[in-house]
Write a protein that holds these residues in place. Structure first.
Motif, PDB file in Angstrom:
ATOM      1  N   ASN A 265       0.850  -1.303  -0.088  1.00  0.00           N
ATOM      2  CA  ASN A 265      -0.065  -0.099  -0.057  1.00  0.00           C
ATOM      3  C   ASN A 265       0.888   1.319   0.046  1.00  0.00           C
ATOM      4  N   LEU A 266       2.235   1.281  -0.072  1.00  0.00           N
ATOM      5  CA  LEU A 266       3.071   2.154  -0.233  1.00  0.00           C
ATOM      6  C   LEU A 266       2.908   2.933  -1.565  1.00  0.00           C
ATOM      7  N   SER A 267       2.521   1.996  -2.343  1.00  0.00           N
ATOM      8  CA  SER A 267       2.209   2.442  -3.817  1.00  0.00           C
ATOM      9  C   SER A 267       1.511   3.510  -4.007  1.00  0.00           C
ATOM     10  N   SER A 268       0.370   3.847  -3.028  1.00  0.00           N
ATOM     11  CA  SER A 268      -0.542   5.002  -3.047  1.00  0.00           C
ATOM     12  C   SER A 268       0.317   6.475  -2.526  1.00  0.00           C
TER      13      SER A 268
ATOM     14  N   VAL B 272      -1.983   9.273  12.568  1.00  0.00           N
ATOM     15  CA  VAL B 272      -3.242   8.464  12.874  1.00  0.00           C
ATOM     16  C   VAL B 272      -4.226   7.949  11.694  1.00  0.00           C
ATOM     17  N   ALA B 273      -3.827   8.578  10.269  1.00  0.00           N
ATOM     18  CA  ALA B 273      -4.629   8.010   9.340  1.00  0.00           C
ATOM     19  C   ALA B 273      -4.006   7.038   8.609  1.00  0.00           C
ATOM     20  N   ALA B 274      -2.667   6.570   8.679  1.00  0.00           N
ATOM     21  CA  ALA B 274      -1.727   5.789   8.187  1.00  0.00           C
ATOM     22  C   ALA B 274      -2.402   4.352   7.963  1.00  0.00           C
ATOM     23  N   PRO B 275      -3.065   3.711   9.145  1.00  0.00           N
ATOM     24  CA  PRO B 275      -3.601   2.437   9.294  1.00  0.00           C
ATOM     25  C   PRO B 275      -4.680   2.210   8.225  1.00  0.00           C
ATOM     26  N   THR B 276      -5.407   3.266   8.093  1.00  0.00           N
ATOM     27  CA  THR B 276      -6.533   3.005   7.058  1.00  0.00           C
ATOM     28  C   THR B 276      -6.211   2.585   5.831  1.00  0.00           C
ATOM     29  N   SER B 277      -5.010   3.254   5.478  1.00  0.00           N
ATOM     30  CA  SER B 277      -4.191   2.867   3.917  1.00  0.00           C
ATOM     31  C   SER B 277      -3.578   1.541   3.977  1.00  0.00           C
ATOM     32  N   ALA B 278      -2.803   1.434   5.164  1.00  0.00           N
ATOM     33  CA  ALA B 278      -2.007   0.300   5.220  1.00  0.00           C
ATOM     34  C   ALA B 278      -2.637  -0.990   5.333  1.00  0.00           C
TER      35      ALA B 278
ATOM     36  N   PHE C 192     -17.691   8.929  -0.975  1.00  0.00           N
ATOM     37  CA  PHE C 192     -16.940   9.719   0.103  1.00  0.00           C
ATOM     38  C   PHE C 192     -15.439  10.197  -0.349  1.00  0.00           C
ATOM     39  N   GLY C 193     -14.717   9.490  -1.176  1.00  0.00           N
ATOM     40  CA  GLY C 193     -13.366   9.688  -1.643  1.00  0.00           C
ATOM     41  C   GLY C 193     -13.299  10.747  -2.645  1.00  0.00           C
ATOM     42  N   GLY C 194     -13.903  10.526  -3.717  1.00  0.00           N
ATOM     43  CA  GLY C 194     -14.231  11.313  -4.831  1.00  0.00           C
ATOM     44  C   GLY C 194     -14.720  12.703  -4.659  1.00  0.00           C
ATOM     45  N   THR C 195     -15.644  12.860  -3.852  1.00  0.00           N
ATOM     46  CA  THR C 195     -16.575  13.945  -3.255  1.00  0.00           C
ATOM     47  C   THR C 195     -15.765  14.736  -2.239  1.00  0.00           C
ATOM     48  N   ALA C 196     -14.763  14.163  -1.456  1.00  0.00           N
ATOM     49  CA  ALA C 196     -14.200  14.951  -0.391  1.00  0.00           C
ATOM     50  C   ALA C 196     -13.599  16.256  -0.844  1.00  0.00           C
TER      51      ALA C 196
ATOM     52  N   SER D 164     -10.582   6.777   2.239  1.00  0.00           N
ATOM     53  CA  SER D 164     -10.843   7.591   1.080  1.00  0.00           C
ATOM     54  C   SER D 164     -10.892   9.268   1.398  1.00  0.00           C
ATOM     55  N   VAL D 165     -11.662   9.332   2.502  1.00  0.00           N
ATOM     56  CA  VAL D 165     -11.532  10.850   2.948  1.00  0.00           C
ATOM     57  C   VAL D 165     -10.354  11.186   3.477  1.00  0.00           C
ATOM     58  N   ALA D 166      -9.762  10.541   4.465  1.00  0.00           N
ATOM     59  CA  ALA D 166      -8.425  11.053   4.927  1.00  0.00           C
ATOM     60  C   ALA D 166      -7.423  11.121   3.626  1.00  0.00           C
ATOM     61  N   TYR D 167      -7.454   9.947   2.553  1.00  0.00           N
ATOM     62  CA  TYR D 167      -6.314  10.218   1.582  1.00  0.00           C
ATOM     63  C   TYR D 167      -6.560  11.328   0.611  1.00  0.00           C
ATOM     64  N   TYR D 168      -7.911  11.604   0.043  1.00  0.00           N
ATOM     65  CA  TYR D 168      -8.188  12.737  -0.547  1.00  0.00           C
ATOM     66  C   TYR D 168      -8.161  14.229  -0.168  1.00  0.00           C
ATOM     67  N   VAL D 169      -8.264  14.066   1.357  1.00  0.00           N
ATOM     68  CA  VAL D 169      -8.408  15.436   1.900  1.00  0.00           C
ATOM     69  C   VAL D 169      -6.774  15.981   2.087  1.00  0.00           C
TER      70      VAL D 169
END
Length: 441
Positions: free
Chosen positions: A156-159, A342-348, A378-382, A250-255
């Motif tokens: 998931n580091l790819s993102s 704190v957001a990293a676990p959601t992606s990992a 949620f992601g695209g609309t964030a 998705s919200v965390a990543y795109y924000v």
């Protein structure tokens, strides 16, 4: 069925083949968010800058509507004809669509046809990206249980490698030729880069083998004929649990990667180069955080780590926006650092949890559907919602409060419905593994 081990050489080959494909997807989306000011300048009338930015984010959000369609189409193919064949099609279509953005005529040249063509290409891009999450199924079925969380943390580091590349290249290009030239023509270069990236990914994916799990299902006649229907009808509770996780991710990543750099430069008075450079360094920081959270989840379980993330994203958004808005490079980085800690676990953990939640015959389709429906809503609309809330209220508290509200909902969904999937925690209470996939640790 879970996973079967393969040789270390084969595992490494699959890891890189899947990772670079996901990197192309995230680069495509990250570069659009980073280049939002240039997109606004080139594809929409220059009457109201705020309206133009909202239109840019609107196209960004609309492209996500195609992702659920892509997830159902490619998810069905991935579970019926194979993971490898499906992923070859996905990466070629996705990188080609992104490169096409770099070739589009602008509003000054063709008028309203320009944003319409941008929307069409973005919809194609979204449709193809809808199938890329299935790369996790191919990787999962080639690796064993031992340190699986850490392996997927690296995967998931790819993102964030993609976000780092997008932010770093944008910052470098802006430094070299200036923001004016980036807005005039430099933005095209960044979109065109995706084509050689995609061709590299295609080459690597052609060199990997289909997983033994899927081959065995084909031989035994257990391949699902209608995986999408089975996923929706038989896996509703687990889809809902996974949806809650991805909603937060998705919200965390795109924000963080699409909205915050533009917010800082357009609304908080931070220089564009400072905002991009600090965000690039944050993506570099994530390269160290994600494997650590993956390894931690191998030790104590996935669910406690994810609940920690949800609680953290209830606490840190206000400090993040306040500190980052102070303007210096150090403050911008520190504010974002609070967020990613704190957001990293959601992606990992997103990909490994999705692969562990669902049976082998639905392992491509089910998590892909849950992932892309959550990202569509949620992601695209964030970025659009954050920009709209800021414009409507005039309050810089509006975007972080939105993140906090999402964190509360996600915490409740995961706390009440998400089962523990980590082998170290669930194995004593689980049914025996299929003989094919019994681990040789």
């Amino acid at each position: 069925m879970t996973a079967t081990t393969t040789s270390r050489t084969a595992q490494r080959r699959v890891f890189w083949a899947t990772t670079i494909g996901v990197s192309v997807e995230w680069f495509d989306y990250a570069i659009y968010g980073v280049m939002a000011p240039a997109i606004t300048h080139n594809f929409f009338p220059q009457v109201d800058p705020t309206a133009g930015l909202l239109a840019t984010y609107g196209v960004f959000a609309l492209s996500f509507l195609a992702r659920p369609l892509g997830s159902m189409y490619f998810g069905s193919r991935g579970d019926r004809i194979g993971r490898r064949k499906t992923l070859l099609t996905v990466i070629l279509l996705m990188s080609g669509a992104t490169a096409a953005i770099g070739l589009l005529p602008t509003y000054s040249a063709v008028g309203l046809a320009a944003p319409l063509m941008l929307l069409v290409v973005r919809m194609v891009q979204g449709f193809s990206a809808g199938g890329e999450f299935g790369a996790a199924a191919l990787l999962y079925e080639h690796v064993g249980e031992r340190k699986r969380g850490m392996v997927f943390g690296l995967f998931n580091l790819s993102s964030y490698v993609s976000a780092l590349s997008a932010l770093g290249l944008a910052a470098l290009l802006t430094q070299l030729i200036g923001e004016t030239q980036v807005n005039e023509w430099g933005w095209r270069v960044l979109f065109l880069i995706s084509l050689p990236l995609g061709l590299t990914g295609l080459y690597l994916r052609r060199r990997v083998e289909e997983s033994a799990v899927f081959i065995e299902m084909t031989k035994s006649g257990t391949v699902s004929e209608r995986p999408v229907r089975e996923a929706v009808t038989q896996q509703r509770k687990r889809l809902f649990s996974f949806f809650g996780l991805i909603m937060l991710n998705s919200v965390a990543y795109y924000v963080l990667n699409a909205y915050l750099p533009t917010y800082l430069s357009e609304n908080a008075g931070v220089s564009r180069v400072t905002a991009l450079s600090a965000s690039a360094l944050i993506s570099l920081t994530m390269l160290f955080l994600q494997p650590l959270y993956g390894l931690l989840s191998d030790r104590i379980g996935r669910k406690p780590v994810l609940l920690f993330a949800a609680v953290g994203l209830l606490v840190v958004p206000l400090p993040t926006f306040f500190i980052a808005g102070l303007g210096t490079f150090a403050f911008v980085y520190l504010g974002q650092l609070l967020f990613v800690l704190v957001a990293a676990p959601t992606s990992a953990l997103a990909a490994v949890v999705g692969s562990e939640l669902f049976p082998a015959q639905l392992r491509y389709s089910a998590p892909t559907i849950g992932y892309n429906f959550a990202y569509a809503v949620f992601g695209g609309t964030a970025p659009l919602i954050c920009a709209a809330l800021l414009g409507a209220t005039g309050s810089q508290l509006a975007p972080p409060i939105y993140i906090m509200a999402i964190a509360v909902v996600a915490f409740l969904i995961m706390a009440l419905t998400l089962p523990e999937t980590a082998p170290c925690v669930r194995r004593p209470r689980s049914v025996p593994l299929d003989q094919l996939e019994r681990e040789s640790l």
